[in-house]
Design a protein around this motif. Structure first.
Motif, PDB file in Angstrom:
ATOM      1  N   ILE A 145       0.509  -1.382   0.147  1.00 53.83           N
ATOM      2  CA  ILE A 145       0.499   0.236  -0.148  1.00 53.83           C
ATOM      3  C   ILE A 145       0.516   1.568   0.112  1.00 53.83           C
ATOM      4  O   ILE A 145       0.255   2.496  -0.785  1.00 53.83           O
ATOM      5  CB  ILE A 145      -1.414  -0.223   1.166  1.00 53.83           C
ATOM      6  CG1 ILE A 145      -2.078  -1.139   1.050  1.00 53.83           C
ATOM      7  CG2 ILE A 145      -1.987   1.106   1.361  1.00 53.83           C
ATOM      8  CD1 ILE A 145      -2.772  -1.507   2.345  1.00 53.83           C
ATOM      9  N   VAL A 146       2.358   1.692   1.220  1.00 53.37           N
ATOM     10  CA  VAL A 146       2.757   2.467   0.645  1.00 53.37           C
ATOM     11  C   VAL A 146       3.118   2.555  -0.653  1.00 53.37           C
ATOM     12  O   VAL A 146       3.690   3.838  -1.077  1.00 53.37           O
ATOM     13  CB  VAL A 146       3.779   1.918   1.860  1.00 53.37           C
ATOM     14  CG1 VAL A 146       5.514   3.195   1.526  1.00 53.37           C
ATOM     15  CG2 VAL A 146       3.415   2.297   3.428  1.00 53.37           C
TER      16      VAL A 146
ATOM     17  N   ARG B  30       4.182   5.969  -5.348  1.00 53.84           N
ATOM     18  CA  ARG B  30       4.355   5.859  -6.967  1.00 53.84           C
ATOM     19  C   ARG B  30       3.329   6.925  -7.878  1.00 53.84           C
ATOM     20  O   ARG B  30       3.817   7.476  -9.136  1.00 53.84           O
ATOM     21  CB  ARG B  30       4.006   4.357  -7.371  1.00 53.84           C
ATOM     22  CG  ARG B  30       5.198   3.456  -7.574  1.00 53.84           C
ATOM     23  CD  ARG B  30       5.373   2.708  -8.156  1.00 53.84           C
ATOM     24  NE  ARG B  30       3.999   1.525  -8.060  1.00 53.84           N
ATOM     25  CZ  ARG B  30       4.104   0.571  -6.953  1.00 53.84           C
ATOM     26  NH1 ARG B  30       5.205   0.544  -6.181  1.00 53.84           N
ATOM     27  NH2 ARG B  30       2.922   0.073  -6.972  1.00 53.84           N
ATOM     28  N   ASP B  31       2.187   7.093  -6.534  1.00 51.14           N
ATOM     29  CA  ASP B  31       0.960   7.994  -7.524  1.00 51.14           C
ATOM     30  C   ASP B  31       0.282   8.667  -6.307  1.00 51.14           C
ATOM     31  O   ASP B  31       0.024   8.541  -5.090  1.00 51.14           O
ATOM     32  CB  ASP B  31       0.331   7.350  -7.824  1.00 51.14           C
ATOM     33  CG  ASP B  31      -0.849   7.722  -8.231  1.00 51.14           C
ATOM     34  OD1 ASP B  31      -1.533   8.880  -8.104  1.00 51.14           O
ATOM     35  OD2 ASP B  31      -1.319   7.488  -9.553  1.00 51.14           O
ATOM     36  N   PHE B  32       1.031  10.127  -6.632  1.00 47.21           N
ATOM     37  CA  PHE B  32       0.335  11.528  -5.292  1.00 47.21           C
ATOM     38  C   PHE B  32      -1.096  11.139  -5.053  1.00 47.21           C
ATOM     39  O   PHE B  32      -1.335  11.349  -3.620  1.00 47.21           O
ATOM     40  CB  PHE B  32       0.641  12.720  -5.830  1.00 47.21           C
ATOM     41  CG  PHE B  32       0.176  13.852  -4.954  1.00 47.21           C
ATOM     42  CD1 PHE B  32       0.822  13.650  -3.405  1.00 47.21           C
ATOM     43  CD2 PHE B  32      -0.790  14.835  -5.545  1.00 47.21           C
ATOM     44  CE1 PHE B  32       0.517  14.492  -2.818  1.00 47.21           C
ATOM     45  CE2 PHE B  32      -0.935  15.323  -4.506  1.00 47.21           C
ATOM     46  CZ  PHE B  32      -0.411  15.709  -2.970  1.00 47.21           C
TER      47      PHE B  32
ATOM     48  N   MET C 236      -1.947   8.161  -3.255  1.00 46.07           N
ATOM     49  CA  MET C 236      -1.423   8.602  -1.879  1.00 46.07           C
ATOM     50  C   MET C 236      -3.016   9.490  -1.161  1.00 46.07           C
ATOM     51  O   MET C 236      -2.951   9.098   0.101  1.00 46.07           O
ATOM     52  CB  MET C 236      -0.520   9.675  -1.374  1.00 46.07           C
ATOM     53  CG  MET C 236       0.115  10.081  -0.597  1.00 46.07           C
ATOM     54  SD  MET C 236       1.702  11.288  -0.579  1.00 46.07           S
ATOM     55  CE  MET C 236       2.828   9.937  -0.904  1.00 46.07           C
ATOM     56  N   LYS C 237      -3.158  10.272  -1.799  1.00 46.65           N
ATOM     57  CA  LYS C 237      -4.212  11.584  -1.174  1.00 46.65           C
ATOM     58  C   LYS C 237      -5.552  10.291  -1.022  1.00 46.65           C
ATOM     59  O   LYS C 237      -6.392  10.415  -0.057  1.00 46.65           O
ATOM     60  CB  LYS C 237      -4.432  12.128  -2.254  1.00 46.65           C
ATOM     61  CG  LYS C 237      -3.828  13.226  -2.059  1.00 46.65           C
ATOM     62  CD  LYS C 237      -3.683  14.666  -3.129  1.00 46.65           C
ATOM     63  CE  LYS C 237      -4.636  14.260  -3.811  1.00 46.65           C
ATOM     64  NZ  LYS C 237      -4.992  15.332  -5.727  1.00 46.65           N
TER      65      LYS C 237
ATOM     66  N   GLU D  35      -9.563   7.196   2.924  1.00 45.69           N
ATOM     67  CA  GLU D  35      -9.890   5.533   2.622  1.00 45.69           C
ATOM     68  C   GLU D  35      -8.942   5.196   4.392  1.00 45.69           C
ATOM     69  O   GLU D  35     -10.185   4.365   5.201  1.00 45.69           O
ATOM     70  CB  GLU D  35      -9.651   4.741   1.623  1.00 45.69           C
ATOM     71  CG  GLU D  35     -10.232   5.016   0.731  1.00 45.69           C
ATOM     72  CD  GLU D  35      -9.800   4.190  -0.656  1.00 45.69           C
ATOM     73  OE1 GLU D  35     -10.036   3.818  -2.225  1.00 45.69           O
ATOM     74  OE2 GLU D  35      -8.510   3.366  -0.981  1.00 45.69           O
ATOM     75  N   GLY D  36      -8.049   5.020   4.384  1.00 47.54           N
ATOM     76  CA  GLY D  36      -7.264   5.133   5.519  1.00 47.54           C
ATOM     77  C   GLY D  36      -8.356   5.795   6.700  1.00 47.54           C
ATOM     78  O   GLY D  36      -8.830   4.716   7.932  1.00 47.54           O
TER      79      GLY D  36
END
Length: 481
Positions: free
Chosen positions: A449-450, A455-457, A460-461, A466-467
């Protein structure tokens, strides 16, 4: 034509009640499916309007003016949302006494009499497929002459008309995507495992499988998989690519698109001709699949741009799969999953705890199984005995639950309904959270997941959002317990 309004009524905050949702409830991350079963008849009636209040965070006060000039108002309902939907029907009746008000959905398809008895605000309910049924009503055909409905006669008597023949020529149905574009804000629709924004629609109806818990094939869609022609599907895909350029993924929401292997291969080939699967092509496609698709078919699907499969594993215990008539072998599912991993096809795996035959040992087996096969993401649901399913009948006959239709908490979180002499509903409920934690809180999964986020901003957002939603979901489950 009558001035017609189709509505998914206001409900719980974050509640996904769309007909595309197999289980109507709040989910671990924000998820909204398109109200496709409402959009279909809306596409067939000129001048209609579609409102999906939950996805657009709309209250009754936000939309009440929309009912004022309507002559026909159709609401989709489900077992969990029925009481709230009846309340909305009564609000509509008080505001517009002249409107003809009807309900559609699996709930009223199997409990027509009971549904009409629930409130005099409802004039009719539709049984089984209802597209052309609604069209005939909108055209002004007397209710007494419309096949496939139950209705309230002028004297108050409830009348059940004869069934409507099942639709076989699926190309008679118009595209739903133009209705999405016209009436919905597509950015409001999320899937935790789908690229955003996405669009979903059906290329066929019905499912060959006989899973005892699955609602739609046993109530509305049937077990005969009837499909649109591939050119018809491709034309709707072209429409989406042309008119909705922001879309990043098309999800084919057929119960099991891979029920017909030659057809899904042919569809993948045609999608490939449009550019799907080619470097730089910004749109992917995905679908529901059974965990028994042979590698040859998977290779064709991948070459044609298939990115993700939504797969119902349900359980890691072979006897439970037999008990629910899944028609799937665990060893076959393992090989299928291995093939997908090797080909680069992402899997969102769905599991159900509390099915007939469940024990603490089989739950542990399922948790270990999910960790072993390691789909990219998972969803863990509680066995839900929806009226109209074999599971409901089985649970009633065996005293596993009391027949209540209260499948959710007042906040929209799923309740564990089934309880066995050897395994209580409270234990089953707690095991859902344990399964989520043991699957996601592993070094291997956290690392994946990290890595995805780094790899993709945009990812990341999204994963950070979702977290937050996931931990909020776990907190609300504790409160529900």
């Amino acid at each position: 034509m009558m001035r017609s309004l189709f509505m998914q009524a206001p409900s719980f905050d974050g509640y996904d009640g769309g007909a595309g949702a197999r289980y109507q409830m709040k989910r671990e991350v924000k998820s909204f499916w398109y109200p496709t079963w409402l959009a279909q008849p809306a596409a067939m009636i000129p001048g209609s309007r579609l409102i999906d209040a939950p996805a657009h965070d709309q209250s009754w006060d936000d939309i009440k003016h929309e009912v004022d000039d309507k002559e026909l108002i159709v609401l989709h309902t489900s077992t969990p949302s029925f009481r709230q939907d009846i309340h909305t029907a009564e609000l509509i009746r008080a505001r517009n006494p002249r409107a003809l008000i009807g309900l559609i959905g699996a709930k009223v398809a199997v409990e027509a009499q009971k549904s009409l008895e629930a409130s005099s605000a409802v004039d009719f309910v539709c049984r089984n497929e209802f597209d052309f049924t609604i069209v005939e009503i909108a055209e002004g055909k007397p209710l007494a002459e419309v096949e496939g409905i139950s209705y309230r006669a002028p004297d108050g008597q409830i009348v059940h008309n004869q069934d409507r023949p099942i639709l076989t020529d699926m190309d008679q149905l118009p595209f739903v995507s133009p209705i999405y574009k016209r009436d919905l804000t597509i950015e409001k629709y999320f899937g935790g495992y789908l690229k955003h924004p996405y669009v979903s629609f059906y290329t066929g109806r019905g499912c060959k499988s006989r899973c005892t818990f699955c609602l739609w094939p046993q109530t509305v869609g049937g077990h005969n998989y009837r499909v649109r022609s591939i050119p018809h599907v491709i034309e709707e895909v072209k429409y989406v690519l042309r008119e909705m350029p922001e879309v990043k993924e098309i999800f084919f929401d057929d119960d099991t698109l891979t029920d017909n292997l030659p057809r899904v291969e042919a569809l993948a080939v045609e999608l490939g001709k449009l550019g799907f699967g080619k470097p730089g092509f910004g749109v992917a496609w995905s679908c529901n699949a059974k965990a028994n698709v042979p590698r040859k078919t998977l290779e064709v699907m991948k070459a044609g741009g298939c990115r993700l499969l939504l797969v119902g594993y349900e359980s890691g215990n072979q006897q439970i799969l037999h008990n629910i008539k899944k028609g799937l072998r665990v060893d076959v599912a393992k090989q299928f999953t291995k093939d997908c991993h090797e080909l680069g096809i992402v899997i969102h795996g769905t599991f159900i705890l509390g099915l007939p035959g469940e024990t603490l040992e089989t739950i542990e087996e399922t948790i270990r199984y999910a960790i072993e096969i390691n789909p990219h993401t998972i969803q863990v649901s509680l066995a839900a005995p929806y009226p109209g399913t074999f599971l409901y009948k089985q649970a009633m006959e065996n005293g596993w639950f009391d027949g209540t239709d209260h499948l959710l908490t007042d906040g929209g979180t799923q309740i564990a309904q089934l309880s066995y002499p050897h395994l209580s509903s409270e234990v089953i409920f707690d095991k859902v959270e344990e399964m989520y934690k043991r699957f996601y809180f592993r070094p291997r999964k956290i690392g994946a997941i990290v890595g995805e986020m780094v790899r993709d901003f945009d990812m990341m957002k999204r994963r950070l959002r979702e977290g937050v939603e996931f931990f909020s979901f776990l907190r609300h489950r504790k409160e529900a317990a």
